[in-house]
Every structure is written in C-alpha cells, then in structure tokens.
Design a protein around this motif. Structure first.
Motif, PDB file in Angstrom:
ATOM      1  N   GLU A 277      -0.412   2.364   1.641  1.00 21.64           N
ATOM      2  CA  GLU A 277      -1.283   3.263   0.877  1.00 21.64           C
ATOM      3  C   GLU A 277      -1.775   2.548  -0.372  1.00 21.64           C
ATOM      4  OE1 GLU A 277      -2.711   6.419   1.243  1.00 21.64           O
ATOM      5  OE2 GLU A 277      -3.629   5.796  -0.664  1.00 21.64           O
ATOM      6  N   ARG A 278      -3.077   2.620  -0.596  1.00 25.11           N
ATOM      7  CA  ARG A 278      -3.654   1.926  -1.765  1.00 25.11           C
ATOM      8  C   ARG A 278      -3.674   2.812  -3.004  1.00 25.11           C
ATOM      9  NH1 ARG A 278     -10.247   2.209  -1.220  1.00 25.11           N
ATOM     10  NH2 ARG A 278     -10.265   4.464  -1.013  1.00 25.11           N
TER      11      ARG A 278
ATOM     12  N   ARG B  35       2.566  -0.501  -0.935  1.00 22.86           N
ATOM     13  CA  ARG B  35       1.390  -0.099  -1.703  1.00 22.86           C
ATOM     14  C   ARG B  35       0.342  -1.203  -1.665  1.00 22.86           C
ATOM     15  NH1 ARG B  35       1.654   4.775  -4.427  1.00 22.86           N
ATOM     16  NH2 ARG B  35       3.736   5.459  -5.041  1.00 22.86           N
ATOM     17  N   GLY B  36      -0.878  -0.790  -1.437  1.00 22.95           N
ATOM     18  CA  GLY B  36      -1.964  -1.768  -1.437  1.00 22.95           C
ATOM     19  C   GLY B  36      -3.036  -1.401  -0.438  1.00 22.95           C
ATOM     20  N   GLN B  37      -4.070  -2.229  -0.411  1.00 23.08           N
ATOM     21  CA  GLN B  37      -5.194  -2.015   0.489  1.00 23.08           C
ATOM     22  C   GLN B  37      -4.901  -2.735   1.793  1.00 23.08           C
ATOM     23  OE1 GLN B  37      -8.666  -0.731  -0.172  1.00 23.08           O
ATOM     24  NE2 GLN B  37      -8.760  -1.007   2.047  1.00 23.08           N
TER      25      GLN B  37
ATOM     26  N   ARG C 188      -5.771  -3.918   5.695  1.00 22.80           N
ATOM     27  CA  ARG C 188      -6.910  -4.132   6.605  1.00 22.80           C
ATOM     28  C   ARG C 188      -6.439  -4.888   7.836  1.00 22.80           C
ATOM     29  NH1 ARG C 188      -6.873  -7.879   2.846  1.00 22.80           N
ATOM     30  NH2 ARG C 188      -7.467 -10.033   3.310  1.00 22.80           N
TER      31      ARG C 188
ATOM     32  N   VAL D 217      -2.004  -6.566   3.796  1.00 26.59           N
ATOM     33  CA  VAL D 217      -2.088  -5.663   2.661  1.00 26.59           C
ATOM     34  C   VAL D 217      -2.278  -6.474   1.389  1.00 26.59           C
ATOM     35  CG1 VAL D 217      -0.926  -3.841   1.351  1.00 26.59           C
ATOM     36  CG2 VAL D 217      -0.485  -4.096   3.821  1.00 26.59           C
ATOM     37  N   THR D 218      -3.330  -6.125   0.638  1.00 26.33           N
ATOM     38  CA  THR D 218      -3.494  -6.712  -0.693  1.00 26.33           C
ATOM     39  C   THR D 218      -2.833  -5.767  -1.680  1.00 26.33           C
ATOM     40  OG1 THR D 218      -5.607  -7.596   0.006  1.00 26.33           O
ATOM     41  CG2 THR D 218      -5.170  -7.569  -2.372  1.00 26.33           C
ATOM     42  N   THR D 219      -1.787  -6.248  -2.309  1.00 24.52           N
ATOM     43  CA  THR D 219      -1.010  -5.367  -3.181  1.00 24.52           C
ATOM     44  C   THR D 219      -1.725  -5.177  -4.506  1.00 24.52           C
ATOM     45  OG1 THR D 219       0.216  -7.138  -4.227  1.00 24.52           O
ATOM     46  CG2 THR D 219       1.092  -6.313  -2.137  1.00 24.52           C
ATOM     47  N   PRO D 220      -1.315  -4.184  -5.273  1.00 24.91           N
ATOM     48  CA  PRO D 220      -1.948  -3.960  -6.582  1.00 24.91           C
ATOM     49  C   PRO D 220      -1.838  -5.188  -7.473  1.00 24.91           C
ATOM     50  CG  PRO D 220      -0.574  -2.097  -5.967  1.00 24.91           C
ATOM     51  CD  PRO D 220      -0.313  -3.163  -4.962  1.00 24.91           C
TER      52      PRO D 220
ATOM     53  N   GLU E 292      -0.576 -10.825  -1.164  1.00 21.72           N
ATOM     54  CA  GLU E 292      -0.866 -10.330   0.175  1.00 21.72           C
ATOM     55  C   GLU E 292       0.395 -10.254   1.000  1.00 21.72           C
ATOM     56  OE1 GLU E 292      -4.176 -12.599   1.744  1.00 21.72           O
ATOM     57  OE2 GLU E 292      -5.476 -11.075   0.836  1.00 21.72           O
TER      58      GLU E 292
ATOM     59  N   THR F 142      -7.130   6.665   7.317  1.00 19.61           N
ATOM     60  CA  THR F 142      -7.706   6.438   5.994  1.00 19.61           C
ATOM     61  C   THR F 142      -8.726   7.496   5.582  1.00 19.61           C
ATOM     62  OG1 THR F 142      -9.145   4.877   7.122  1.00 19.61           O
ATOM     63  CG2 THR F 142      -7.278   3.967   5.925  1.00 19.61           C
TER      64      THR F 142
END
Lengths: 491, 491
Positions: free
Chosen positions: B50-51, B127-129, B131, B140-143, B147, B160
């Motif tokens: 979840e971002r 947590r993060g975006q 793809r 996942v790119t974290t806050p 990655e 999403t």
C-alpha cells in the motif's frame, strides 16, 4: 326465552331475515376482513358479521395504537444517540401530541373508514353477534335485538380472535386492572403503573408509559423477559427498560391485589418480595379464545376452546368442508400479520374447493399456511427493538434438528455505529446443519425491526447458505450483520 | 534514470530486498485487505502493498466519512417527522460535533487500527508504490525511495481502486475544485457550494453540506438525478433535496470555470442558464481506473485501463493463472461491499487453484462473482434514502427479459406512516415473468435503506414469487411493503 322452541334449528327458522351467501365470515378483525375481501374477489358472495368495531383488536387496541405510542420516544432516542443531532433533540416528548397521534392512528375508535373500504370491495356487512346454529348456518343477533339467519353455500369462517385473560387472584375485581385495551387507549398517564407480565405486551406497554412519564414497575413471573425468545432478547430489552427508568423485577409473582379506596392506589402483593403500590395495574398475562358465544356446541365443538385447524385452515373435527377458522382463534400464531396470511391461504382454499380445483396443501403450497409452523416473524417495538423469525436454538433442538447457532455483536457493525453511538445489539442465526439453511434468526437493537424481513425471506425461501453468500449487504447499512454472521458460520 | 538498464526485469533484479510469497496484493482498500486476510487464512503466505493509508478510499474519503456526515441530519429529520417528538427536536445540528464525529469515523485519517488488524491476521504489509515488472513479480518503491522485489508463487492481485476524474473544462485548474476526497474531509462548511454531478456522490454531498448550513446548488447534466436508477428514485431524491433547500438544476452543463481572485469565489458558466457563484465547487462526475503506475505494460496490458476479469476475478488477456483484480479497478461494480465480495470469491479461487481443488465457477458457484451481474445492492443515504438491487425495469427489458414492474406507494404502508407523518416514498419490484422470480427492486423513502437486504436475498436466492408469498412481513413494520407489492403482482 321460555316462549321459544328449544330446538335451535326450528327456532332460527323463525329469524325474520334470511340470506344465502357463498361465504359467511364471523369477526371483522384484519383476518376476517382479508378473508372476506378475497373470497368476494374470487366471485364468492361474502357476508361479514361483526358485533363491535370493523377493524378488530389490531386497529383500535393493539398494533396500531401501541406503535403510535412507541414511535415518538424511539425517534427521539435515535436522534439523541447521534453526535451532532443529540444537542438538537434535548426537549421533552410532548405527551398530549403523542396521545393525540395515538388517537388518530386508532381512528378515534370509529370504524367508518373500514366500513367504507368493505363496501368498496363489495363485501356485505351485518352488525351483530353471530353464532353457529348448525352446519353452514349462522344466526346474527343485531344490536337492535332482532335476528338474521345467514346460510353459507360454501364456507363459514370463524375469525373472532382472542380476549385478554386475568389470573384469578384475590382482590382482582376491586383492583379494576387494565388489560391491553386500556393500556393502548388510556387518555391519561398514570403517575405509577404496575405492569404484570414479561411478554410482548408487557414490555411494550412498560416502555410506552415510561416514555410518557409514568413511574413503571414491570413484574415478570419467570427468570427473564420475553421467555419464548432467544435469551439475549429478553436480557437486552430488560437492560433498555431499566436504562429508561423502568423497575424490572423478574421472578416476581403477584399473589393478591387491594384497592381499598376506590379513588386511591392499588397495592400488589408480590411473593417473596416487596409489595408494589401503583395508580394503575396492567395485566398482560395471557389470552383466551374468542369462542364462547359462537355456537360451537351446535356443531359438536366446545365453546371457549381454541379451534384446531388443518393447513388449509379448515376446522378439524367437523364433518364436511365448510367450517374454517383464521387468526388468533386458531392459536396457530397470534399476530395480525399471521392471521392475514392465514386469511389469504384460507380464501384461496375455499375458492379452490368451491370451484372443484385441486387443493395444493403440501408444505409451502398455495393452500397451506406452512409459515405458521416454520417462519413466523415478530417485532417488539421497545428500545432496543427485538425481532425474530422461525425457531430459537432451543426450539430447533427440541424439534430434533441438528443445528448450530451463530451469534454476532450487532454493535460492531459499521452501520449500527453510524446509527447510534455506543450501539448495543446482538444477532443470531440458527442453521440447520443437515440442510444448510436458516431455520431461525433474531436481531436485537435500535432500528433492528426492519432487518427481520431478509431473514424471513431466507427462512421461508429455504435459501441455502451457499447462495446467501452471494446476497451481499450494502455497506454501510446495519444489514451488514448478514455478512458477519455468514463469515462466522463459515469460519 | 539514464544509468539504469532499460530492461525492466533486469533492472528489478537489482532491487536490494527480495521476498517470495504465495500471494502479493497491491492496494490495501477493503477489497485488498479482505483478499489478503483470506488467502493468508487459507495457508497462503500473503503480502499486502500500500502506498498510502491502509483502509483505502472507503475508510477515509468515501463510505465512512460521508455516512458520518449524513446520519446526524437524517436522525434529526426522522425525530422531527413524528408528532410528539417533533417539538423536542427543534434545535440546530451541532456542526462542530458532526465534523468531529466524521473525523472519528475516518479514524483521523490515521491507519494504525487497520495496520494492527492486518498484523493480527498475519498478513505482511509493505508500504510503497507497487508495480508489476513481469509475470508474478512486483517491485515496490518504498517511501524512503528504496526498492523491494516481491515474487508471488500463486497469484498477484491488483486492488488499486479508482480515482475521481475531472472533466477538461476551461479554468478547471484555477478553480481548485473539490473531488469526493475534499467533499468528505473538509473541515469547514463553505457558505456556498456548487456540486457538479447528479450521481450518488453528488446527491449525497449536496445533502450533507446543505444540512451543515451551506447554500448548495446541484448541477446535473442529464434530465434527472441518479440516471442509472428507476426514474422515481431520482425524482424523489431531487424533491427531498429541494425541500431541504438545495437548488437542484437538471439539464445543466458546466462549460467553464473562473476563480479570478485566489481567495474569492468561483464562477461556473452553465450552458443555457445562469452562472453559479460559489465558494467551493465539487466535481462528482466520474472515476477512472487506478492502474496508471501499476506496470500493466510489463504484462501486455495498457496502463490506465480498467481490468477485464472473468467470474473468478482473474484478469483476462494475461497468460497463466496468476493475475487477479478485485474492486473498483475491475469496473464490475464500484462499491465497497461488492469489492469485498469479489475479494471473498477471488481468495477462494486462488486457494482452490493453489491446492489443485476443483474450481466452481458456474453461476452462483463458490468461485464465481455472479452477484456482480445479477444482484448488486446500493443505498444512497440522502433523505429520502434510495436503495436498489438488481435490474431496473429498463435494464431488464434491454437485457431481453420478459418482465413486469410492480409499484406501490411506500407512504401508504402503516409502518411508514408510523415512522414519519406524511411519509413520501415508493417501491418497485421487477419480476421476470418466465421464471417468476424477482430480478430487481428499488425502495425510496426515509429509513428505506434497511428494507433492501430482503430484496437482495430474494434476487440472489432466486426465490420464486409463490414462495415469497409465504414470507410474511411483520406488522406494522415498513417491510409490509412486500405484502403490498406481492398482492399487487398477483392481482
């Protein structure tokens, strides 16, 4: 009476005015009205006999006025339970307006509206006391004292309901107690009201008069209120009554009454507890069949007895296909909506038999009142409301079913928390494990009454649990309780 | 970006932290949370990505805060509609308390509670975006900007959701419009609010802010509100909004906006009508798929598209059994409860396929989201409420069914008249005449939302009309409308 012949048939042959109909219905409460409307609509000429008000107990002294008393405090309590609305709803209930509204919902105890409706559906009304004098024959004693003989080609239907009973206790006559009639129609709020009986009428009337300002003591003989319900129903209703200020005493038997001064208070002696002093006392302790002056002996039945019926509502023990009974008088399920249901079934059965059509009286058939055994719904309009359909866990187990009860806290559902801060409630479904269908459900909580019909559809429809899984409740309604119950069942 | 390899797979092989799970879920709104809980409970090790806030749109910017705004005025209006309670509920809504309660229902826009719950059910949160970078692979790119590569043995599920869209109109940027997010979370009541859009969000937010004191103008492009509903729903809701003081303008298209002074009002030009001047403007005109930064191109799909799914929620057009989508992103039925339903179905399908068990994806099967096509319920929490399930008459006819609509005035049912003086409402069932089952139902009226689930059970359960005849509504609830509808159908 001495100058009349003893033989009832010969006697009634003297009745001055004779009419032949297809169907004669005695008793114009909702079941009688509905049955008459439907047989008439089926092309059977129908006459309806009523000695008092057309519309019956429900319209004037039960459902309608009681709910008119209960709705205003419920609406006010609901507003006060919501942040932001609470402060706007801090005023007092307007007692005069509540009573005036109640009077309007009871049509001022006038039946003009119902009489017009009957005329509009083509049913003839005969006012007076009707009684059977033999097969297919009813004699009506009119208010003027004359008699009218009615002959039914197809069917006579007895729809004379039930009456409140009073236990035989010392001092009862002197106490001048209220029955459900006075409790729903009284024009003044007593300072102190004692309510005897922890069933539906007792709890509803305790709630209603407490909300109107009376100091109320509720005396229930058993260990809990609503004894035929799931235990949590009586517990939560008792808690709600207590919160509103009703003194709830369970295990409390009244042994005697006194009202020494006619204009003074009544004193109730309570076995093993303190006496109760009140200005009025309501006895809501039971009902008896309205069959005492109905001529049952003329057809071999016993006056005063409940009428035993088959699934098509035909009275058992009377030869021929002509005698039906519908409503409270059958003791099948003493609720207006169930009496009306029986009327729909009975009218269809009478019409089928009159036309020589097949009678479909198997379970859930067109001519079988199967719901009376399997899916009777009931709502108690206290705060919290209690609503149930079908069997309790105890009843299902006693019937030999292999069942499981699934419980869920209604107050943990988002829709309930939005409805009222600190929502208190509970729900239970009873699942038949062999058939994987619901056989009962109970919901207790504010506004829970309208949750019931979904359960009634599920129970009467015998919808499998696997299919109920696809019946998604809308978020965030209180109906989401269904998802929680099914999730809990499926584990 | 220039120093990174162009090949996405090779690139992500560089991610510092790699984890292998059975199921990777992207998006922690209610559908993603439910899916993750269920696959984890089925023994499949599940990670949820979840971002933003765990709990998603519904918890913070949709269902929960909107209903928290709408319940207080509804509760107050309900009390004011009852004689005897009316005078006690004459105060004003406490705006600060309503907003504070709304904040509480939105958990103060903090997700601690949801995060704890996730931990309690054993689902790992990243947590993060997230793809897709290829089959079964998510990066996942974290806050913090690092990655993490996640590999799914069994399934990746995309949950999403959707985003509000704004029409391309001159002056839109300058106008700084509200979307549904600001409309549900705003901390101050604007003096004047323009609402563009006559769908569910538009009518609910118009009602909510009007109740809080704003002068509201609702602009709907079409000829009526709630265009996908039975026509009477939009008509009665429009009538209720107008009664509350909302100016409702149908057939009104906004052509341009201006907010010349940043601190001043916004002006909306309306085609063929007067311009509207407001302090804030809400656009509730549509939503797009939340699939733009999801790496869909890495698996042959198009970023920004809705995801087309089969009945088990598997994404069509992607080889193999591994890619699922659940919730708004599928465009099947954009409602929280329906997304959660899809999550239950998809989780069961993923678990069945993982275990080599048979997949039951026939109509109403354990692994088929059949209700999405046949029995989607929805409640609009305006006053009156509007509630519907299944097909409207128009939809059923367009689908080629031989149907009949049966209408009844909800305000003529005793339970509704007890609920509110002068009750205005209407109900419709749509009956499939060939199968004699309900395929749709709509109820409009105060408190009508809880009437819906009975219809949802009847539609999803395909309960024959002949059996519904035995599902007796309790008198005097509003649910008695069922009897009236069935009586009208049977004639």
């Amino acid at each position: 009476m001495t100058d009349r012949p003893a033989d009832t048939d010969a006697y009634h042959a003297d009745a001055t005015d004779t009419g032949t109909f297809d169907v004669v219905v005695i008793g114009a409460g909702p079941p009688g009205e509905n049955l008459a409307e439907r047989t008439q609509a089926a092309g059977l000429r129908t006459v309806l006999v009523e000695r008092a008000l057309v519309g019956g107990e429900c319209s004037y002294w039960a459902c309608m006025p009681s709910k008119a008393l209960l709705r205003p405090p419920a609406a006010l309590a609901a507003a006060r339970a919501v942040p932001g609305a609470r402060a706007a709803a801090h005023g007092s209930l307007a007692v005069d307006e509540v009573l005036a509204s109640r009077n309007a919902f009871a049509s001022g105890w006038q039946d003009d509206g119902q009489v017009s409706w009957l005329a509009s559906v083509g049913v003839e009304l005969v006012r007076g006391q009707g009684r059977l004098t033999g097969p297919r024959t009813v004699v009506v004693t009119t208010p003027e004292g004359s008699e009218r003989r009615l002959v039914a080609r197809q069917a006579v239907a007895l729809c004379t309901g039930s009456r409140a009973t009073l236990p035989e206790l010392p001092g009862m006559a002197e106490a001048r107690p209220w029955s459900s009639r006075e409790a729903t129609s009284a024009g003044q709020v007593p300072d102190r009201l004692a309510v005897v009986g922890g069933g539906v009428v007792g709890v509803e009337m305790a709630a209603a008069w407490r909300a109107l300002g009376a100091r109320v003591t509720l005396l229930a003989r058993g260990p809990r209120l609503l004894p035929r319900w799931e235990p949590f129903a009586g517990e939560l209703v008792a808690e709600g009554l207590a919160r509103s200020g009703v003194e709830v005493r369970t295990g409390a038997s009244v042994s005697a009454l006194r009202r020494p001064d006619e204009a003074g208070p009544v004193v109730l002696d309570v076995s093993g507890g303190n006496a109760v002093i009140a200005d009025e006392v309501l006895f809501a302790t039971g009902r008896r069949a309205g069959t005492e002056n109905l001529g049952l002996d003329a057809v071999g039945l016993t006056p005063g007895d409940w009428l035993d019926t088959d699934e098509t509502l035909r009275v058992r023990g009377v030869p021929g296909d002509w005698l039906y009974a519908v409503g409270d008088v059958t003791h099948r399920a003493m609720l207006t909506h169930q009496g009306k249901y029986q009327a729909r079934i009975a009218a269809a059965a009478i019409a089928a038999r009159a036309g020589g059509a097949p009678v479909d009286d198997g379970p859930w058939g067109r001519h079988a009142a199967t719901a009376d055994q399997r899916a009777v719904p009931q709502v108690v309009f206290t705060d919290p409301e209690a609503a149930s359909v079908g069997s309790t866990l105890e009843q299902a187990e006693a019937a030999g079913l292999r069942v499981r009860a699934v419980d869920y806290d209604l107050g943990s559902v988002a829709g309930a928390l939005l409805y009222a801060e600190g929502y208190r409630g509970r729900a239970r479904i009873v699942v038949d494990l062999d058939r994987e269908v619901l056989v009962g459900a109970t919901f207790v909580g504010s506004g829970a009454g309208e949750l019931l019909h979904a359960a009634t559809v599920a129970v009467a429809g015998e919808v499998p649990i696997a299919r109920l899984w696809h019946a998604v409740p809308s978020f965030p309604t209180m109906s989401e309780i269904w998802l929680r119950l099914l999730e809990t069942y499926r584990g």
